[in-house]
Design a protein around this motif. Sequence first.
Motif, PDB file in Angstrom:
ATOM      1  N   GLY A  39      -5.967  -1.799  16.604  1.00 14.93           N
ATOM      2  CA  GLY A  39      -6.312  -0.609  15.838  1.00 14.93           C
ATOM      3  C   GLY A  39      -6.005  -0.674  14.356  1.00 14.93           C
ATOM      4  N   ALA A  40      -5.435  -1.781  13.888  1.00 18.37           N
ATOM      5  CA  ALA A  40      -5.092  -1.887  12.465  1.00 18.37           C
ATOM      6  C   ALA A  40      -6.362  -1.928  11.620  1.00 18.37           C
ATOM      7  CB  ALA A  40      -4.256  -3.130  12.199  1.00 18.37           C
ATOM      8  N   VAL A  41      -6.327  -1.214  10.511  1.00 16.36           N
ATOM      9  CA  VAL A  41      -7.409  -1.233   9.526  1.00 16.36           C
ATOM     10  C   VAL A  41      -7.057  -2.308   8.506  1.00 16.36           C
ATOM     11  CG1 VAL A  41      -8.570   0.104   7.726  1.00 16.36           C
ATOM     12  CG2 VAL A  41      -7.811   1.232   9.835  1.00 16.36           C
ATOM     13  N   HIS A  42      -7.999  -3.201   8.220  1.00 15.16           N
ATOM     14  CA  HIS A  42      -7.724  -4.264   7.258  1.00 15.16           C
ATOM     15  C   HIS A  42      -8.175  -3.846   5.863  1.00 15.16           C
ATOM     16  CE1 HIS A  42      -8.728  -7.970   4.990  1.00 15.16           C
ATOM     17  NE2 HIS A  42      -7.450  -8.133   5.268  1.00 15.16           N
ATOM     18  N   ILE A  43      -7.221  -3.795   4.937  1.00 13.49           N
ATOM     19  CA  ILE A  43      -7.504  -3.582   3.519  1.00 13.49           C
ATOM     20  C   ILE A  43      -6.558  -4.508   2.761  1.00 13.49           C
ATOM     21  CG2 ILE A  43      -7.625  -1.966   1.588  1.00 13.49           C
ATOM     22  CD1 ILE A  43      -7.877   0.312   3.666  1.00 13.49           C
ATOM     23  N   ALA A  44      -7.073  -5.617   2.270  1.00  9.94           N
ATOM     24  CA  ALA A  44      -6.227  -6.626   1.627  1.00  9.94           C
ATOM     25  C   ALA A  44      -5.600  -6.092   0.343  1.00  9.94           C
ATOM     26  CB  ALA A  44      -7.039  -7.878   1.318  1.00  9.94           C
ATOM     27  N   TRP A  45      -4.324  -6.389   0.165  1.00 11.57           N
ATOM     28  CA  TRP A  45      -3.622  -6.097  -1.089  1.00 11.57           C
ATOM     29  C   TRP A  45      -3.945  -7.195  -2.091  1.00 11.57           C
ATOM     30  CZ3 TRP A  45      -1.519  -2.669  -4.015  1.00 11.57           C
ATOM     31  CH2 TRP A  45      -0.563  -3.001  -4.983  1.00 11.57           C
ATOM     32  N   LYS A  46      -3.877  -8.436  -1.644  1.00 16.77           N
ATOM     33  CA  LYS A  46      -4.262  -9.617  -2.433  1.00 16.77           C
ATOM     34  C   LYS A  46      -5.151 -10.467  -1.536  1.00 16.77           C
ATOM     35  CE  LYS A  46      -0.036 -10.015  -5.173  1.00 16.77           C
ATOM     36  NZ  LYS A  46       1.093 -10.902  -5.527  1.00 16.77           N
ATOM     37  N   GLU A  47      -6.015 -11.254  -2.168  1.00 13.36           N
ATOM     38  CA  GLU A  47      -6.923 -12.073  -1.366  1.00 13.36           C
ATOM     39  C   GLU A  47      -6.910 -13.502  -1.858  1.00 13.36           C
ATOM     40  OE1 GLU A  47      -8.368 -12.895   1.617  1.00 13.36           O
ATOM     41  OE2 GLU A  47      -8.980 -10.792   1.597  1.00 13.36           O
ATOM     42  N   ALA A  48      -6.970 -14.422  -0.904  1.00 13.41           N
ATOM     43  CA  ALA A  48      -7.071 -15.850  -1.225  1.00 13.41           C
ATOM     44  C   ALA A  48      -8.474 -16.116  -1.769  1.00 13.41           C
ATOM     45  CB  ALA A  48      -6.816 -16.663   0.037  1.00 13.41           C
ATOM     46  N   PRO A  49      -8.717 -17.159  -2.513  1.00 21.04           N
ATOM     47  CA  PRO A  49      -7.787 -18.244  -2.798  1.00 21.04           C
ATOM     48  C   PRO A  49      -6.951 -18.018  -4.058  1.00 21.04           C
ATOM     49  CG  PRO A  49      -9.929 -18.863  -3.618  1.00 21.04           C
ATOM     50  CD  PRO A  49     -10.070 -17.484  -2.990  1.00 21.04           C
ATOM     51  N   ASP A  50      -7.297 -17.030  -4.872  1.00 21.54           N
ATOM     52  CA  ASP A  50      -6.599 -16.884  -6.160  1.00 21.54           C
ATOM     53  C   ASP A  50      -5.429 -15.890  -6.102  1.00 21.54           C
ATOM     54  OD1 ASP A  50      -8.045 -14.566  -5.912  1.00 21.54           O
ATOM     55  OD2 ASP A  50      -9.256 -14.881  -7.696  1.00 21.54           O
ATOM     56  N   TRP A  51      -5.268 -15.162  -4.994  1.00 18.21           N
ATOM     57  CA  TRP A  51      -4.173 -14.221  -4.786  1.00 18.21           C
ATOM     58  C   TRP A  51      -4.105 -13.131  -5.850  1.00 18.21           C
ATOM     59  CZ3 TRP A  51      -2.206 -14.068  -0.133  1.00 18.21           C
ATOM     60  CH2 TRP A  51      -2.347 -15.197   0.664  1.00 18.21           C
ATOM     61  N   GLN A  52      -5.276 -12.742  -6.348  1.00 16.29           N
ATOM     62  CA  GLN A  52      -5.350 -11.627  -7.283  1.00 16.29           C
ATOM     63  C   GLN A  52      -5.277 -10.314  -6.521  1.00 16.29           C
ATOM     64  OE1 GLN A  52      -5.522 -11.865 -10.743  1.00 16.29           O
ATOM     65  NE2 GLN A  52      -5.034 -13.990 -10.240  1.00 16.29           N
ATOM     66  N   LEU A  53      -4.701  -9.302  -7.169  1.00 16.86           N
ATOM     67  CA  LEU A  53      -4.659  -7.974  -6.559  1.00 16.86           C
ATOM     68  C   LEU A  53      -6.071  -7.477  -6.288  1.00 16.86           C
ATOM     69  CD1 LEU A  53      -1.919  -6.123  -8.622  1.00 16.86           C
ATOM     70  CD2 LEU A  53      -1.791  -6.821  -6.230  1.00 16.86           C
ATOM     71  N   ASN A  54      -6.235  -6.804  -5.187  1.00 11.91           N
ATOM     72  CA  ASN A  54      -7.497  -6.170  -4.845  1.00 11.91           C
ATOM     73  C   ASN A  54      -7.611  -4.899  -5.682  1.00 11.91           C
ATOM     74  OD1 ASN A  54      -9.593  -4.730  -3.719  1.00 11.91           O
ATOM     75  ND2 ASN A  54      -8.749  -4.681  -1.662  1.00 11.91           N
ATOM     76  N   ASN A  55      -8.459  -4.920  -6.687  1.00 15.20           N
ATOM     77  CA  ASN A  55      -8.612  -3.763  -7.582  1.00 15.20           C
ATOM     78  C   ASN A  55      -9.155  -2.533  -6.871  1.00 15.20           C
ATOM     79  OD1 ASN A  55      -7.635  -5.134  -9.829  1.00 15.20           O
ATOM     80  ND2 ASN A  55      -9.649  -5.966 -10.312  1.00 15.20           N
ATOM     81  N   ASN A  56      -9.729  -2.715  -5.688  1.00 19.22           N
ATOM     82  CA  ASN A  56     -10.273  -1.588  -4.930  1.00 19.22           C
ATOM     83  C   ASN A  56      -9.324  -1.089  -3.852  1.00 19.22           C
ATOM     84  OD1 ASN A  56     -12.787  -1.460  -6.283  1.00 19.22           O
ATOM     85  ND2 ASN A  56     -13.445  -3.268  -5.154  1.00 19.22           N
ATOM     86  N   PHE A  57      -8.106  -1.630  -3.797  1.00 14.80           N
ATOM     87  CA  PHE A  57      -7.179  -1.273  -2.719  1.00 14.80           C
ATOM     88  C   PHE A  57      -6.969   0.240  -2.612  1.00 14.80           C
ATOM     89  CE2 PHE A  57      -2.933  -0.374  -1.067  1.00 14.80           C
ATOM     90  CZ  PHE A  57      -3.011  -1.004   0.163  1.00 14.80           C
ATOM     91  N   ILE A  58      -6.621   0.875  -3.700  1.00 14.45           N
ATOM     92  CA  ILE A  58      -6.351   2.324  -3.685  1.00 14.45           C
ATOM     93  C   ILE A  58      -7.581   3.094  -3.218  1.00 14.45           C
ATOM     94  CG2 ILE A  58      -5.785   4.340  -5.118  1.00 14.45           C
ATOM     95  CD1 ILE A  58      -3.378   2.500  -4.656  1.00 14.45           C
ATOM     96  N   ALA A  91       2.850   5.927  -5.673  1.00 16.06           N
ATOM     97  CA  ALA A  91       2.619   6.309  -7.069  1.00 16.06           C
ATOM     98  C   ALA A  91       1.435   7.256  -7.230  1.00 16.06           C
ATOM     99  CB  ALA A  91       2.415   5.060  -7.930  1.00 16.06           C
ATOM    100  N   ILE A  92       0.485   7.232  -6.293  1.00 19.66           N
ATOM    101  CA  ILE A  92      -0.658   8.144  -6.415  1.00 19.66           C
ATOM    102  C   ILE A  92      -0.508   9.380  -5.533  1.00 19.66           C
ATOM    103  CG2 ILE A  92      -2.248   6.328  -7.145  1.00 19.66           C
ATOM    104  CD1 ILE A  92      -3.540   6.749  -4.266  1.00 19.66           C
ATOM    105  N   GLY A  93       0.623   9.493  -4.831  1.00 17.63           N
ATOM    106  CA  GLY A  93       0.905  10.736  -4.143  1.00 17.63           C
ATOM    107  C   GLY A  93       0.885  10.748  -2.626  1.00 17.63           C
TER     108      GLY A  93
END
Length: 130
Positions: A39-58, A91-93
Amino acid sequence: MIENLTPQQCWALLQRDPTAVIVDVRTKMEHLFVGHPLGAVHIAWKEAPDWQLNNNFINEVSNTVPDYTTPILLLCRSGQRSLDAALALDAIGYKHLINIADGFEGPLDAHKRRGNQAGWRFSGLPWQQS
């Protein structure tokens, strides 16, 4: 405020509160091939291969869990990325954030291997792989 709960405590919370949501913040490959809680929803915080933050996470979390009072349980490999993601949501509430301590695979053991000491899978809680 962000709580740190064991996988067993998180499983108990999920049984008590059907509105609670597990957000798996690991990479897509970790989620699919290492496994994830049922039942887990997958929303990556960082993604390979460059391990950049997911700008759409929030935005992705907000679209998935629009009620800021819904309990959100955040999971990663060992508990650090999920804590970082929880801090961003705090931080966003969002009001009820839970970091799943030891994550899915737990800490490294003496042989530098995960999954032998703690974590969701080690605890025998429901999970699956793709």
